[in-house]
Design an enzyme around this catalytic site. Structure first.
Site, short mmCIF file in Angstrom:
data_model
loop_
_atom_site.label_atom_id
_atom_site.label_comp_id
_atom_site.label_asym_id
_atom_site.label_seq_id
_atom_site.Cartn_x
_atom_site.Cartn_y
_atom_site.Cartn_z
N ARG A 12 0.85 -1.20 0.00
CA ARG A 12 0.00 0.00 0.00
C ARG A 12 0.89 1.25 0.00
O ARG A 12 0.52 2.29 -0.57
CB ARG A 12 -0.95 0.01 1.19
N GLU A 60 -18.35 4.70 -1.37
CA GLU A 60 -17.54 4.02 -2.39
C GLU A 60 -18.27 3.82 -3.71
O GLU A 60 -17.66 3.93 -4.79
CB GLU A 60 -17.06 2.67 -1.84
N PHE A 85 -14.22 -2.87 0.41
CA PHE A 85 -15.16 -1.87 -0.08
C PHE A 85 -15.06 -1.68 -1.60
O PHE A 85 -16.07 -1.54 -2.28
CB PHE A 85 -14.92 -0.54 0.63
N HIS A 111 -5.31 -3.15 1.79
CA HIS A 111 -5.78 -3.92 2.95
C HIS A 111 -6.51 -5.20 2.54
O HIS A 111 -7.55 -5.54 3.09
CB HIS A 111 -6.69 -3.06 3.83
N ASP A 119 -7.95 -5.92 12.25
CA ASP A 119 -9.24 -5.39 11.79
C ASP A 119 -10.31 -6.47 11.71
O ASP A 119 -11.50 -6.18 11.68
CB ASP A 119 -9.10 -4.71 10.42
N ARG A 169 -1.60 -4.50 3.61
CA ARG A 169 -1.32 -3.60 4.74
C ARG A 169 0.03 -3.89 5.38
O ARG A 169 0.73 -2.97 5.80
CB ARG A 169 -2.42 -3.77 5.79
#
Length: 314
Positions: A12, A60, A85, A111, A119, A169
């Site tokens: 990322r 989104e 998303f 991610h 998460d 990530r």
């Protein structure tokens, strides 16, 4: 593969840095984010080119629609959000507003996979490559490290059409830092030659596959390792040629074994070279909360897990 892994970086981060580099060369490159610029690292681009960064808020689906419109007036839009998303929540808009008219929209999905870690399952998207593979004309890229991620970004900008890019990530070792490295959409990379088994890996699992091959070599097992950075279009010929040579194939991915790299490889081998295949990945289960390292180990995606998986298969 370098003798010593001297650096680690999350892809990322590579994404954010590449956006800035490419932004200097392509004045029509614009970036859209959904209130996650700090996490997706598009904030780096925003700082350099504030007038070419659009924060669409936590919307989104709307963001994808805006990107589609921008692409029709000559812009090269990068839609940025977490994979859950970008590929999940906005799937309908990606399919109908980008895929169906085959627009020049790039999707930077960060991610992805279980390495999102703490998460938890709701954010650990292990289905995104399967979803994106199913959209006609969509290119799907899953780079292994910083070098490959930056090269993939350049290739995506130069390619005319929709591209889904998958980034992680967690910081991962740089394994492609060599003068002869070349990235080409749809072309796999033969990293290690072997005769007993073929290990086809993608993303962060390429490093695990190389390390597993070294462990296998110490026991007299010759493993061929192929890096498939482009899940679609797939380098069927390279995979089939290797399968014909070794007679057994193991796929490794930080993704569900349903619909991702393993499924794509099985599709190709059924067509070109029927071969026994073992798929290492998320076995039709959701992830859970925990550190990235602990989860990768628990689900058998680290070097030891791949090594044991190959041994059992053989």
């Amino acid at each position: 593969m370098s003798e010593v892994k001297v650096s680690k970086i999350a892809t990322r981060e590579s994404y954010g840095n590449a956006l800035v580099e490419l932004g200097a060369e392509y004045p029509n490159l614009v970036v859209l984010d959904a209130d996650l610029a700090a996490a997706t690292k598009t904030g780096i681009f925003k700082k350099a080119y504030p007038d070419r960064h659009i924060d669409c808020g936590i919307a989104e689906c709307n963001m994808v629609g805006i990107a589609a419109g921008l692409s029709t007036v000559g812009k090269i839009p990068f839609v940025s959000s977490f994979a859950m998303f970008a590929a999940g929540r906005a799937f309908e808009q990606v399919r109908n507003s980008v895929g169906y008219p085959h627009l020049n929209v790039k999707i930077g999905a960060t991610h992805a996979g279980i390495s999102v870690g703490e998460d938890g399952a709701s954010h650990q998207c292990n289905e995104d490559m399967a979803l994106m593979r199913s959209i006609p004309g969509m290119v799907v890229i899953n780079p292994a490290d910083d070098v490959e991620a930056k090269a993939a970004m350049r290739a995506a900008v130069e390619y005319e059409g929709p591209v889904y890019l998958r980034f992680g990530r967690a910081a991962m070792p740089v394994i492609n830092d060599r003068p002869d490295y070349k990235f080409e959409i749809g072309k796999g990379v033969l990293l290690r030659e072997g005769t007993d088994v073929t290990i086809v890996a993608t993303g962060i699992c390429v490093d695990s596959a190389l390390s597993a091959a070294e462990k296998l070599a110490a026991e007299g097992v010759s493993a061929e390792v192929i890096n498939i950075h482009t899940i679609k279009p797939l380098d069927k010929e390279l995979i089939a040629a290797s399968a014909k040579k070794t007679g057994k194939v193991v796929t490794v991915e930080e993704h569900s074994v349903i619909g991702g790299l393993g499924s794509a490889v099985c599709d190709a081998l059924c067509e070109l070279a029927p071969t026994p295949v073992k798929k290492i990945g998320m076995q039709d289960v959701f992830g859970e909360s925990g550190s990235a390292a602990a989860l990768i180990e628990k689900y058998g995606l680290d070097a030891e897990g791949v090594y044991q998986g190959v041994k059992e298969f053989l």
